[in-house]
Design a protein around this motif. Structure first.
Motif, mmCIF file in Angstrom:
data_model
loop_
_atom_site.group_PDB
_atom_site.id
_atom_site.type_symbol
_atom_site.label_atom_id
_atom_site.label_comp_id
_atom_site.label_asym_id
_atom_site.label_seq_id
_atom_site.Cartn_x
_atom_site.Cartn_y
_atom_site.Cartn_z
ATOM 1 N N ASN A 13 27.453 75.663 52.401
ATOM 2 C CA ASN A 13 27.705 75.829 53.831
ATOM 3 C C ASN A 13 26.431 75.617 54.645
ATOM 4 O O ASN A 13 26.197 76.295 55.629
ATOM 5 C CB ASN A 13 28.316 77.207 54.108
ATOM 6 C CG ASN A 13 29.155 77.194 55.355
ATOM 7 O OD1 ASN A 13 29.586 76.154 55.824
ATOM 8 N ND2 ASN A 13 29.406 78.365 55.910
ATOM 9 N N TRP A 20 28.997 68.438 59.418
ATOM 10 C CA TRP A 20 30.197 68.953 58.779
ATOM 11 C C TRP A 20 31.449 68.374 59.444
ATOM 12 O O TRP A 20 32.374 67.938 58.774
ATOM 13 C CB TRP A 20 30.250 70.481 58.826
ATOM 14 C CG TRP A 20 31.487 71.002 58.174
ATOM 15 C CD1 TRP A 20 31.646 71.291 56.866
ATOM 16 C CD2 TRP A 20 32.754 71.241 58.801
ATOM 17 N NE1 TRP A 20 32.942 71.705 56.634
ATOM 18 C CE2 TRP A 20 33.641 71.682 57.805
ATOM 19 C CE3 TRP A 20 33.222 71.128 60.108
ATOM 20 C CZ2 TRP A 20 34.960 72.019 58.060
ATOM 21 C CZ3 TRP A 20 34.546 71.453 60.367
ATOM 22 C CH2 TRP A 20 35.394 71.894 59.359
ATOM 23 N N ARG A 23 32.023 64.741 58.373
ATOM 24 C CA ARG A 23 32.541 64.665 57.007
ATOM 25 C C ARG A 23 33.967 65.192 56.915
ATOM 26 O O ARG A 23 34.791 64.646 56.180
ATOM 27 C CB ARG A 23 31.621 65.436 56.060
ATOM 28 C CG ARG A 23 30.272 64.781 55.915
ATOM 29 C CD ARG A 23 29.359 65.601 55.056
ATOM 30 N NE ARG A 23 28.036 64.976 55.011
ATOM 31 C CZ ARG A 23 27.151 65.244 54.089
ATOM 32 N NH1 ARG A 23 27.414 66.107 53.127
ATOM 33 N NH2 ARG A 23 25.977 64.660 54.115
ATOM 34 N N HIS A 24 34.249 66.247 57.649
ATOM 35 C CA HIS A 24 35.603 66.798 57.654
ATOM 36 C C HIS A 24 36.596 65.774 58.201
ATOM 37 O O HIS A 24 37.696 65.612 57.654
ATOM 38 C CB HIS A 24 35.636 68.089 58.479
ATOM 39 C CG HIS A 24 36.965 68.751 58.521
ATOM 40 N ND1 HIS A 24 37.543 69.334 57.413
ATOM 41 C CD2 HIS A 24 37.838 68.928 59.537
ATOM 42 C CE1 HIS A 24 38.721 69.842 57.752
ATOM 43 N NE2 HIS A 24 38.913 69.608 59.032
ATOM 44 N N ARG A 72 35.066 76.468 59.642
ATOM 45 C CA ARG A 72 34.650 75.528 58.611
ATOM 46 C C ARG A 72 35.279 75.801 57.252
ATOM 47 O O ARG A 72 35.862 74.905 56.646
ATOM 48 C CB ARG A 72 33.131 75.547 58.481
ATOM 49 C CG ARG A 72 32.451 74.882 59.649
ATOM 50 C CD ARG A 72 30.978 75.101 59.649
ATOM 51 N NE ARG A 72 30.325 74.439 58.534
ATOM 52 C CZ ARG A 72 29.071 74.034 58.550
ATOM 53 N NH1 ARG A 72 28.338 74.224 59.617
ATOM 54 N NH2 ARG A 72 28.546 73.458 57.506
ATOM 55 N N ARG A 73 35.139 76.991 56.761
ATOM 56 C CA ARG A 73 35.618 77.260 55.406
ATOM 57 C C ARG A 73 37.133 77.193 55.280
ATOM 58 O O ARG A 73 37.634 76.563 54.353
ATOM 59 C CB ARG A 73 35.055 78.581 54.898
ATOM 60 C CG ARG A 73 33.586 78.403 54.540
ATOM 61 C CD ARG A 73 33.091 79.453 53.635
ATOM 62 N NE ARG A 73 31.821 79.035 53.071
ATOM 63 C CZ ARG A 73 30.872 79.869 52.735
ATOM 64 N NH1 ARG A 73 31.046 81.158 52.890
ATOM 65 N NH2 ARG A 73 29.759 79.407 52.216
ATOM 66 N N SER A 76 38.021 73.552 55.342
ATOM 67 C CA SER A 76 37.604 72.894 54.102
ATOM 68 C C SER A 76 38.557 73.223 52.958
ATOM 69 O O SER A 76 38.911 72.350 52.161
ATOM 70 C CB SER A 76 36.194 73.340 53.704
ATOM 71 O OG SER A 76 35.256 73.030 54.691
ATOM 72 N N THR A 80 40.837 70.557 50.928
ATOM 73 C CA THR A 80 40.658 70.541 49.478
ATOM 74 C C THR A 80 41.979 70.794 48.764
ATOM 75 O O THR A 80 42.313 70.112 47.792
ATOM 76 C CB THR A 80 39.613 71.597 49.059
ATOM 77 O OG1 THR A 80 38.368 71.264 49.662
ATOM 78 C CG2 THR A 80 39.460 71.648 47.558
ATOM 79 N N TYR A 114 31.578 68.302 51.431
ATOM 80 C CA TYR A 114 31.457 69.532 52.225
ATOM 81 C C TYR A 114 30.173 70.296 51.919
ATOM 82 O O TYR A 114 29.753 71.134 52.702
ATOM 83 C CB TYR A 114 32.653 70.455 51.972
ATOM 84 C CG TYR A 114 33.900 70.068 52.715
ATOM 85 C CD1 TYR A 114 33.900 69.939 54.097
ATOM 86 C CD2 TYR A 114 35.090 69.868 52.036
ATOM 87 C CE1 TYR A 114 35.045 69.596 54.779
ATOM 88 C CE2 TYR A 114 36.253 69.529 52.706
ATOM 89 C CZ TYR A 114 36.220 69.395 54.082
ATOM 90 O OH TYR A 114 37.363 69.064 54.754
ATOM 91 N N ASP A 116 29.625 72.705 49.921
ATOM 92 C CA ASP A 116 29.921 74.129 49.928
ATOM 93 C C ASP A 116 30.700 74.437 48.650
ATOM 94 O O ASP A 116 31.530 73.637 48.218
ATOM 95 C CB ASP A 116 30.746 74.487 51.162
ATOM 96 C CG ASP A 116 30.827 75.972 51.420
ATOM 97 O OD1 ASP A 116 30.252 76.759 50.632
ATOM 98 O OD2 ASP A 116 31.467 76.354 52.404
#
Length: 128
Positions: A13, A20, A23-24, A72-73, A76, A80, A114, A116
């Motif tokens: 992270n 981010w 990329r996301h 973000r998480r 992600s 995923t 990511y 992370d």
């Protein structure tokens, strides 16, 4: 003791917000390409409608939610989960073809964008 062990794990992270987000967005588009590709693939292989629907619903929901969730998480993890489900769906649609399993290894490389660890281990790790 658990806190002591976790301090040795990489934090992840660490991307700046704009990196981010970029990329996301790439991974969202990549997931978005999988939905119609799975549909066509399933139709060509004459998959049963229920199997085809199950193959498409989860990635589509993950795509939509990954677009609208701005944390973000969680975002992600959603992308995923959608990409991983596409790997599972591909194996199911091909009735376990060994070549279809390689899709997962390619997806892992994309998920690594990511930078992370949380997307790799699922929602149980999101508290870190």
């Amino acid at each position: 003791m658990a806190q002591t062990i976790f301090q040795y794990f990489p934090r992840g992270n660490t991307l700046e917000d704009h990196s981010w987000r970029h990329r996301h967005n790439i991974l969202l588009r990549f997931l978005g390409l999988h939905v119609p590709a799975l549909l066509v693939f399933g139709l060509v292989l004459h998959a049963e409608p229920a199997v085809l629907a199950g193959s498409l619903v989860v990635p589509l929901l993950c795509l939509i939610m990954g677009y609208f969730v701005h944390s973000r998480r969680p975002a992600s993890i959603l992308v995923t989960a959608g990409l991983t489900w596409c790997s599972v769906a591909l194996v199911i649609l091909t009735k376990g073809s060994i070549e279809a399993h390689f899709h997962f290894f390619i997806i892992i490389g994309f998920i690594a964008l990511y930078q992370d660890w949380v997307p790799f281990c699922g929602t149980s790790c999101s508290r870190w």
